[in-house]
Design a protein around this motif. Structure first.
Motif, PDB file in Angstrom:
ATOM      1  N   TYR A   2       0.834  -1.204   0.000  1.00 27.63           N
ATOM      2  CA  TYR A   2       0.000   0.000   0.000  1.00 27.63           C
ATOM      3  C   TYR A   2       0.861   1.244   0.000  1.00 27.63           C
ATOM      4  CZ  TYR A   2      -2.964  -3.624   2.149  1.00 27.63           C
ATOM      5  OH  TYR A   2      -3.632  -4.780   2.435  1.00 27.63           O
TER       6      TYR A   2
ATOM      7  N   TYR B 108       0.140   5.331   1.303  1.00 28.04           N
ATOM      8  CA  TYR B 108      -0.706   6.329   1.945  1.00 28.04           C
ATOM      9  C   TYR B 108       0.049   7.636   1.951  1.00 28.04           C
ATOM     10  CZ  TYR B 108      -3.416   2.421   3.959  1.00 28.04           C
ATOM     11  OH  TYR B 108      -4.188   1.294   4.142  1.00 28.04           O
TER      12      TYR B 108
ATOM     13  N   GLN C 152       0.183  11.697   3.998  1.00 31.82           N
ATOM     14  CA  GLN C 152      -0.288  12.549   5.091  1.00 31.82           C
ATOM     15  C   GLN C 152       0.221  13.956   4.828  1.00 31.82           C
ATOM     16  OE1 GLN C 152       1.367  11.798   9.009  1.00 31.82           O
ATOM     17  NE2 GLN C 152      -0.536  12.396  10.002  1.00 31.82           N
TER      18      GLN C 152
ATOM     19  N   GLN D 282      -2.550  16.842   8.963  1.00 28.52           N
ATOM     20  CA  GLN D 282      -3.824  16.209   8.620  1.00 28.52           C
ATOM     21  C   GLN D 282      -3.753  14.700   8.868  1.00 28.52           C
ATOM     22  OE1 GLN D 282      -5.412  17.402   4.824  1.00 28.52           O
ATOM     23  NE2 GLN D 282      -4.652  19.501   5.036  1.00 28.52           N
ATOM     24  N   LYS D 283      -4.860  14.031   8.576  1.00 28.24           N
ATOM     25  CA  LYS D 283      -4.883  12.599   8.814  1.00 28.24           C
ATOM     26  C   LYS D 283      -4.233  11.845   7.659  1.00 28.24           C
ATOM     27  CE  LYS D 283      -9.540  11.898   6.934  1.00 28.24           C
ATOM     28  NZ  LYS D 283     -10.890  11.358   7.232  1.00 28.24           N
ATOM     29  N   VAL D 284      -3.973  10.583   7.866  1.00 29.83           N
ATOM     30  CA  VAL D 284      -3.367   9.731   6.856  1.00 29.83           C
ATOM     31  C   VAL D 284      -4.444   9.297   5.859  1.00 29.83           C
ATOM     32  CG1 VAL D 284      -2.098   7.592   6.502  1.00 29.83           C
ATOM     33  CG2 VAL D 284      -1.691   8.940   8.564  1.00 29.83           C
TER      34      VAL D 284
ATOM     35  N   PHE E  26      -5.476   6.996   2.315  1.00 28.14           N
ATOM     36  CA  PHE E  26      -5.176   5.871   1.430  1.00 28.14           C
ATOM     37  C   PHE E  26      -4.973   6.359   0.008  1.00 28.14           C
ATOM     38  CE2 PHE E  26      -5.529   1.615  -0.220  1.00 28.14           C
ATOM     39  CZ  PHE E  26      -6.283   1.722  -1.386  1.00 28.14           C
TER      40      PHE E  26
ATOM     41  N   SER F 169      -3.703   0.264  -3.253  1.00 32.78           N
ATOM     42  CA  SER F 169      -3.296  -1.056  -2.774  1.00 32.78           C
ATOM     43  C   SER F 169      -2.883  -1.902  -3.966  1.00 32.78           C
ATOM     44  CB  SER F 169      -4.419  -1.735  -1.993  1.00 32.78           C
ATOM     45  OG  SER F 169      -5.514  -1.982  -2.840  1.00 32.78           O
TER      46      SER F 169
ATOM     47  N   GLU G 187      -7.047  -1.527  -5.629  1.00 34.24           N
ATOM     48  CA  GLU G 187      -7.932  -0.399  -5.313  1.00 34.24           C
ATOM     49  C   GLU G 187      -7.101   0.871  -5.351  1.00 34.24           C
ATOM     50  OE1 GLU G 187     -11.251  -0.742  -4.271  1.00 34.24           O
ATOM     51  OE2 GLU G 187     -11.725   1.151  -3.290  1.00 34.24           O
TER      52      GLU G 187
ATOM     53  N   MET H 207       3.921  13.692   3.548  1.00 36.75           N
ATOM     54  CA  MET H 207       4.657  12.496   3.950  1.00 36.75           C
ATOM     55  C   MET H 207       3.995  11.311   3.256  1.00 36.75           C
ATOM     56  SD  MET H 207       7.107  11.351   6.017  1.00 36.75           S
ATOM     57  CE  MET H 207       7.269  11.819   7.752  1.00 36.75           C
TER      58      MET H 207
ATOM     59  N   PHE I  26       3.743   7.253   3.023  1.00 36.52           N
ATOM     60  CA  PHE I  26       4.015   6.037   3.762  1.00 36.52           C
ATOM     61  C   PHE I  26       3.737   4.822   2.886  1.00 36.52           C
ATOM     62  CE2 PHE I  26       4.700   7.660   7.958  1.00 36.52           C
ATOM     63  CZ  PHE I  26       3.875   8.765   8.110  1.00 36.52           C
TER      64      PHE I  26
ATOM     65  N   GLN J  89      -1.569  -4.077   9.003  1.00 37.66           N
ATOM     66  CA  GLN J  89      -0.635  -3.365   8.134  1.00 37.66           C
ATOM     67  C   GLN J  89       0.506  -2.786   8.955  1.00 37.66           C
ATOM     68  OE1 GLN J  89      -2.361  -0.672   5.231  1.00 37.66           O
ATOM     69  NE2 GLN J  89      -4.113  -2.028   4.936  1.00 37.66           N
ATOM     70  N   TYR J  90       1.707  -2.917   8.390  1.00 37.51           N
ATOM     71  CA  TYR J  90       2.913  -2.378   9.008  1.00 37.51           C
ATOM     72  C   TYR J  90       3.442  -1.269   8.107  1.00 37.51           C
ATOM     73  CZ  TYR J  90       2.687  -6.486  11.948  1.00 37.51           C
ATOM     74  OH  TYR J  90       2.258  -7.437  12.841  1.00 37.51           O
ATOM     75  N   PHE J  91       3.734  -0.145   8.723  1.00 41.68           N
ATOM     76  CA  PHE J  91       4.115   1.042   7.970  1.00 41.68           C
ATOM     77  C   PHE J  91       5.617   1.288   8.021  1.00 41.68           C
ATOM     78  CE2 PHE J  91       0.214   3.406   6.784  1.00 41.68           C
ATOM     79  CZ  PHE J  91      -0.712   2.493   7.244  1.00 41.68           C
TER      80      PHE J  91
ATOM     81  N   PRO K 141       8.840   4.158   7.683  1.00 41.37           N
ATOM     82  CA  PRO K 141       9.068   5.428   8.378  1.00 41.37           C
ATOM     83  C   PRO K 141       8.633   6.652   7.581  1.00 41.37           C
ATOM     84  CG  PRO K 141      11.112   4.577   7.531  1.00 41.37           C
ATOM     85  CD  PRO K 141      10.087   3.520   7.271  1.00 41.37           C
TER      86      PRO K 141
END
Lengths: 112, 115
Positions: B33, B35, B37, B41-43, B45, B48, B56, B89, B91, B104-106, B108
């Motif tokens: 994935y 993403y 930010q 603000q929020k992260v 999507f 994928s 998606e 940013m 991710f 899900q593992y992000f 840095p």
């Protein structure tokens, strides 16, 4: 799309205090994660918790999927707990994978 | 413990330039994935990717964006002609699945600054 609301938006605690962060979502979801975004911007996994209760040290989380909310408990807070806490709800994709929708976060500051 | 890595950590580019952000997902993971930010603000999507295909994409992921898994380890996000509003940013994340967990593992993140 699904809406994810977190409360409170901001929280200031004295070191040693306890707190509860809430995440409400507008529709059924397949799974849910809690993250801590540290001051360097990294997203740290706290819990993968589609339902039920989990504990990890001073942190615990509960998700009640049927009522569309999740709670994150922080006990005996420390200054290193400061940062933004995000709830993210997941929906499985027909093509494969899982799309996360994040909430707006709770900004936590823990003071000495 | 295995982790998702991203390079570079910070990239500055001029408007209109192409950028490629790179990620190495966790080795036994199947789903990948991106993403983003925007500051404060929020992260959100973006896209994928599974089995060498996009499964998606969001409205943000327009024709300027593309993803690729050029080999068995890397996963890239390309922005063809950057705009000021692409500053954010970015991710990368991965998850294992196989029906057990979609956690899900992000990585840095890569901070992209468009001037």
């Amino acid at each position: 799309g699904i809406q994810v609301e977190q409360s409170p938006p901001d929280l200031i605690l004295q070191e040693g205090a306890n707190s509860t962060l809430r995440c409400n979502f507008s529709d059924s979801v397949n799974n849910l994660q809690w993250f801590h975004q540290n001051p360097w911007g990294q997203l740290i996994n706290l819990f993968y918790i589609p339902s039920g209760t989990k504990q990890n040290g001073r942190l615990s989380a509960t998700t009640v999927a049927t009522e569309r909310y999740s709670l994150l408990y922080i006990s005996s807070s420390q200054t290193t707990d400061s940062g933004v806490y995000f709830c993210a709800v997941g929906l499985l994709l027909t093509g494969g994978g899982n799309k996360l929708t994040f909430g707006t976060g709770t900004q936590l500051k823990v003071e000495l | 413990e295995p982790e998702v890595t991203q390079t570079p950590s910070h990239q500055v580019t001029q408007m209109g330039q192409e950028v490629i952000l790179r990620c190495v997902p966790i080795s036994n993971h199947l789903y990948f994935y991106w993403y983003r930010q925007i500051l404060g603000q929020k992260v959100e999507f973006l896209v994928s990717f599974y089995n060498n295909e996009i499964s998606e994409k969001s409205e943000i992921f327009d024709d300027q964006f593309s993803v690729e898994r050029p080999d068995g380890s890397n996963f890239t996000l390309k922005i063809r002609s950057t705009k000021l509003e692409d500053s954010a940013m970015y991710f990368c994340a991965s998850s294992e699945s196989l029906g057990r967990s979609y956690e899900q593992y992000f990585g840095p993140g890569t901070r992209l600054t468009v001037t």
